[in-house]
Design a protein around this motif. Structure first.
Motif, PDB file in Angstrom:
ATOM      1  N   GLU A  99      -1.089 -35.622  15.355  1.00 58.73           N
ATOM      2  CA  GLU A  99      -0.179 -35.827  14.211  1.00 58.73           C
ATOM      3  C   GLU A  99       0.980 -34.833  14.276  1.00 58.73           C
ATOM      4  O   GLU A  99       2.136 -35.188  14.003  1.00 58.73           O
ATOM      5  CB  GLU A  99      -0.934 -35.695  12.881  1.00 58.73           C
ATOM      6  N   GLY A 100       0.678 -33.596  14.637  1.00 59.87           N
ATOM      7  CA  GLY A 100       1.729 -32.582  14.750  1.00 59.87           C
ATOM      8  C   GLY A 100       2.720 -32.923  15.851  1.00 59.87           C
ATOM      9  O   GLY A 100       3.937 -32.802  15.676  1.00 59.87           O
ATOM     10  N   GLY A 160       5.016 -35.728  14.758  1.00 59.28           N
ATOM     11  CA  GLY A 160       6.072 -35.229  13.867  1.00 59.28           C
ATOM     12  C   GLY A 160       7.122 -34.452  14.660  1.00 59.28           C
ATOM     13  O   GLY A 160       8.330 -34.588  14.423  1.00 59.28           O
ATOM     14  N   ARG A 176       1.621 -25.976  12.409  1.00 62.31           N
ATOM     15  CA  ARG A 176       1.287 -25.872  10.971  1.00 62.31           C
ATOM     16  C   ARG A 176       0.480 -27.081  10.506  1.00 62.31           C
ATOM     17  O   ARG A 176      -0.426 -26.977   9.692  1.00 62.31           O
ATOM     18  CB  ARG A 176       2.566 -25.764  10.137  1.00 62.31           C
ATOM     19  N   LYS A 177       0.841 -28.229  11.032  1.00 59.82           N
ATOM     20  CA  LYS A 177       0.136 -29.459  10.648  1.00 59.82           C
ATOM     21  C   LYS A 177      -1.355 -29.347  11.008  1.00 59.82           C
ATOM     22  O   LYS A 177      -2.220 -29.764  10.244  1.00 59.82           O
ATOM     23  CB  LYS A 177       0.797 -30.633  11.395  1.00 59.82           C
ATOM     24  N   ASP A 211      -3.161 -26.832   8.706  1.00 59.88           N
ATOM     25  CA  ASP A 211      -3.366 -27.282   7.323  1.00 59.88           C
ATOM     26  C   ASP A 211      -4.485 -28.310   7.175  1.00 59.88           C
ATOM     27  O   ASP A 211      -4.912 -28.601   6.063  1.00 59.88           O
ATOM     28  CB  ASP A 211      -2.066 -27.904   6.774  1.00 59.88           C
TER      29      ASP A 211
END
Ligand code: SD4
Length: 322
Positions: A13-14, A17, A37-38, A41
């Motif tokens: 997912e990171g 993005g 950061r994704k 988190d």
């Protein structure tokens, strides 16, 4: 040409993005920080950021690093408690000229002064795993022979932007049940990560103590600088360190590395089976590969839907006290 490569499926997912950011012309540093950061988190990944597994005393201590390949600026934090996004603190430190590698209390004081978000990083799921581990280990908290456990997934990324800047970053909770204060390879320049915009970048996941012994991320970048393709550089560095460790120490820990060169060509190598990694480039939509060792080589193929489904099912399965 832009591109990004990262360790483990958890980065998908990171990376997706970051790919959108890179298309828009954003910098490698911004893209790689946002991507890491994704992962930090997401509470179901038990070895990075929020939800990471604790040390032997039940505290989550996080390591992270950031390197800018244009300036060789490097920053990192180690054994950091109670801050949401260690990678951003590492990046902020990389912009300082000295005191850019901070551990423990010093890192926490810096993060607090700079206004980084405080957060309790131990989740209920991680606490249950810790309690269970204490039970199965008969209450012995300190281990001397820690190994990466199944699903140990330090995130490491190398990113090249359209302007030719390479940046690398890592983030991890390190080894489950590590001694308080233990630092792995991830916040160590040249071990857990390296970036040089003229040559390329690399980042590793595995048993930190062994990754450090070979300064393996720097070694891969050095080999790319000598003209090796990223795939050859990764395979050569992993095979050489694996062989050396077995010869002089009797065994080698897990070593899995990804790299990208200044032209956006990429490679990956591992000494284990089932190492997954994620790549996206100008020419390749984000894809998860699963790699395995074949002698001194590494082969990989795109993950099947069944593999991807099972990955998420395993990570989000309920965790219960035993
Ligand atoms: C460490 N290298 O702290 C990390 C662990 C890891 O995938 O990479 N796990 O030793």
């Amino acid at each position: 040409m832009w591109g990004i490569i990262a360790t483990w499926r958890m980065a998908l997912e990171g990376v997706s993005g970051a790919a959108r950011m890179l298309v828009e012309g954003e910098s490698a540093g911004d893209a790689v920080e946002a991507a890491v950061r994704k992962v930090e988190d997401f509470p179901y990944y038990k070895s990075v950021g929020f939800g990471g597994l604790p040390n032997a005393e039940g505290d989550v201590e996080l390591d992270a690093g950031f390197m800018d390949g244009d300036t060789l600026a490097f920053g990192s934090v180690g054994a950091l408690k109670d801050f949401a996004n260690p990678v951003s603190i590492a990046r902020a430190l990389s912009q300082t000229t000295a005191n850019c590698v901070l551990m423990g209390e010093g890192a926490e004081k810096y993060a607090a002064r700079q206004g980084f978000e405080r957060k309790t990083m131990l989740t209920d799921r991680a606490r249950i795993r810790y309690m269970n581990r204490l039970k199965t280990d008969g209450g012995t908290a300190i281990h001397t022979d820690l190994k990466p456990y199944a699903g140990h997934d330090t995130v490491g990324m190398v990113c090249l932007d359209a302007k030719g800047t390479i940046a690398s970053a890592t983030s991890t909770s390190g080894l489950f049940m590590k001694r308080p204060g233990r630092i792995g390879d991830s916040p160590i320049c040249g071990a857990g990560l390296y970036a040089d915009s003229c040559r390329g970048g690399a980042t590793v996941t595995g048993l930190g103590e062994d990754c450090m012994r070979g300064c393996i991320s720097y070694e891969v970048v050095r080999l790319m600088g000598e003209g090796l393709r990223p795939q050859e550089a990764c395979e050569q560095a992993v095979a050489a360190l694996d062989e050396k460790l077995r010869r002089v120490r009797g065994s080698a820990g897990d070593l899995s590395i990804v790299a990208m060169n200044a032209q956006g060509a990429w490679g990956a190598a591992t000494n284990i089976d089932g190492f997954s990694f994620v790549v996206a480039t100008e020419e390749l939509a984000p894809v998860v590969y699963v790699a395995e060792r074949q002698g001194s080589h590494t082969v990989y193929q795109p993950a099947t839907k069944a593999w991807l489904d099972e990955y998420m099912t395993a990570r989000t399965a309920p965790v219960e006290l035993i």
